[in-house]
Design an enzyme around this catalytic site. Structure first.
Site, mmCIF file in Angstrom:
data_model
loop_
_atom_site.group_PDB
_atom_site.id
_atom_site.type_symbol
_atom_site.label_atom_id
_atom_site.label_comp_id
_atom_site.label_asym_id
_atom_site.label_seq_id
_atom_site.Cartn_x
_atom_site.Cartn_y
_atom_site.Cartn_z
ATOM 1 N N ASP A 1 44.325 37.322 -43.148
ATOM 2 C CA ASP A 1 45.646 37.730 -43.062
ATOM 3 C C ASP A 1 46.244 38.847 -44.000
ATOM 4 O OD1 ASP A 1 45.498 35.897 -45.288
ATOM 5 O OD2 ASP A 1 46.981 34.535 -44.333
ATOM 6 N N ASP B 1 41.812 34.994 -48.872
ATOM 7 C CA ASP B 1 43.335 34.800 -47.908
ATOM 8 C C ASP B 1 44.348 35.764 -48.731
ATOM 9 O OD1 ASP B 1 44.350 32.882 -45.653
ATOM 10 O OD2 ASP B 1 45.692 33.383 -47.287
ATOM 11 N N HIS C 1 47.190 34.947 -49.288
ATOM 12 C CA HIS C 1 48.131 34.124 -49.983
ATOM 13 C C HIS C 1 47.401 33.336 -50.877
ATOM 14 C CE1 HIS C 1 49.837 34.258 -45.815
ATOM 15 N NE2 HIS C 1 50.899 34.336 -46.581
ATOM 16 N N HIS D 1 46.309 25.579 -49.084
ATOM 17 C CA HIS D 1 47.633 25.275 -49.705
ATOM 18 C C HIS D 1 48.004 23.897 -49.871
ATOM 19 C CE1 HIS D 1 48.542 29.457 -49.439
ATOM 20 N NE2 HIS D 1 48.647 29.441 -47.933
#
Ligand code: ZN
Length: 351
Positions: free
Chosen positions: A290, A201, A203, A166
């Site tokens: 995740d 991931d 996200h 990110h």
């Protein structure tokens, strides 16, 4: 197969994180690293200490004024009257729409509040006393893993903590400060004409997408949870396909809430196919755990078995491969998923 981790990466110890209007204890904490070290050793990987690196590979991705900010932010923030324990902005800069994510340059404010609001994108990227040292050490793990692969290892794992996907050229967000996957990909470009970064991931890797969005030499493909009501909210949609020379070199595969193992595995298979179609000569994996249904942030129903299946899929990709640790916040799920993935990966790849 080697993995890289330095104890310096434990120094980043944020105590708080803003979620749904509450400051709670940080999810991204040093216990994750301890769990991952055990998982990787159980999967047969050998731990190595990353050597210190100069800032060259970091500055090949990140703006120098942003890295300077990370270095001094905590110390400057502590000079404020009535300060809290860590850097958290109380303002965020507005940024105009720009399809190519052009870097913004230096902010006009010289005060720490204005600089923090410019460089820190959200209230999960908490800058504590040890954050800069840990972030540099985390990037050094990615640099060391990439050098191992460029030196002839088939694959290497960087246990990057704090994570990186990110982080933008000039912005920290989502627990991330330096984009380790981007640093690895840029280094691999010295020998590979085309590099693919594949990100599983849960996200979307918005920082990585932004860094390479207008480039054709690095393909970014991501499978993640539909961002329409999920972090990172503003980026990660299927119609984001790249800009300018990068058009067609960005692929987002958002999954609906509740997506299961088969859907997750098929999306990963597609990412690999698309990387091959584009002639990737080296691979960076942004590995987060995740999506696992036990993760406190997960909206999917992915199980440990899916990580074993995608470990096999990625193990069949016969390209120099750097695996970069990203997210995963349930210690139980992180341990099980990372071990299952790496066991299957090593068995398939034979490394
Ligand atoms: Zn994540």
């Amino acid at each position: 197969m080697k993995f890289f981790f330095s104890e310096t990466q434990m120094l980043h110890q944020p105590t708080q994180y803003m979620v749904h209007g509450k400051l709670i204890h940080a999810f991204e904490n040093p216990n994750r690293a301890t769990t991952l070290i055990n998982a990787l050793q159980n999967a047969g990987l050998a731990r190595h200490e990353p050597p210190a690196s100069d800032l060259g590979p970091v500055l090949a991705i990140h703006a120098d004024h942003y890295v300077d900010f990370l270095r001094v932010a905590h110390q400057d923030f502590m000079a404020l009257p009535n300060h809290g324990p860590e850097v958290l902005p109380n303002i965020h800069a507005y940024r105009g729409a720009d399809a190519a994510f052009t870097p913004r340059g230096k902010p006009r404010p010289t005060g720490i509040i204005g600089r923090a609001g410019w460089y820190v994108g959200d209230l999960s990227a908490v800058i504590a006393e040890g954050t800069y040292a840990s972030s540099i050490a985390s990037a050094e793990g990615a640099i060391a893993a990439t050098r191992a692969v460029m030196g002839g290892d088939a694959a290497a794992f960087a246990l990057c903590r704090p994570p990186g996907h990110h982080a933008y050229v000039d912005r920290a967000s989502g627990f991330c400060f330096l984009n380790n996957a981007a640093i690895a990909a840029q280094m691999l470009r010295a020998e590979a004409k085309k590099v693919a970064i594949l990100d599983f991931d849960t996200h979307h890797g918005d920082g990585t997408q932004a860094i390479f969005y207008a480039r054709e030499d690095v393909f970014f493909g991501s499978v993640h949870t539909d961002p329409s009501a999920y972090y990172p909210h503003y980026i990660g949609y299927a119609d984001e396909t790249g800009a300018g020379a990068g058009e067609g070199h960005n692929l987002n595969l958002p999954l609906s809430y509740g997506a299961d193992d088969d859907t997750f595995v098929e999306a990963n298979r597609r990412l690999i196919d698309e990387a091959r179609k584009r002639g990737a000569e080296a691979l960076v994996l942004s590995a987060g755990w995740d999506a696992h249904h036990l993760d406190p942030l997960s909206k999917l129903t992915v199980t440990t078995a899916a990580y074993s299946r995608i470990g096999e899929l990625y193990g069949r990709v016969d390209l120099p491969t750097v695996i970069i640790q990203e997210g995963g916040y349930s210690l139980e799920a992180v341990g099980a998923a990372a071990e299952a993935f790496m066991t299957a990966y090593r068995a398939t790849r034979g490394c």
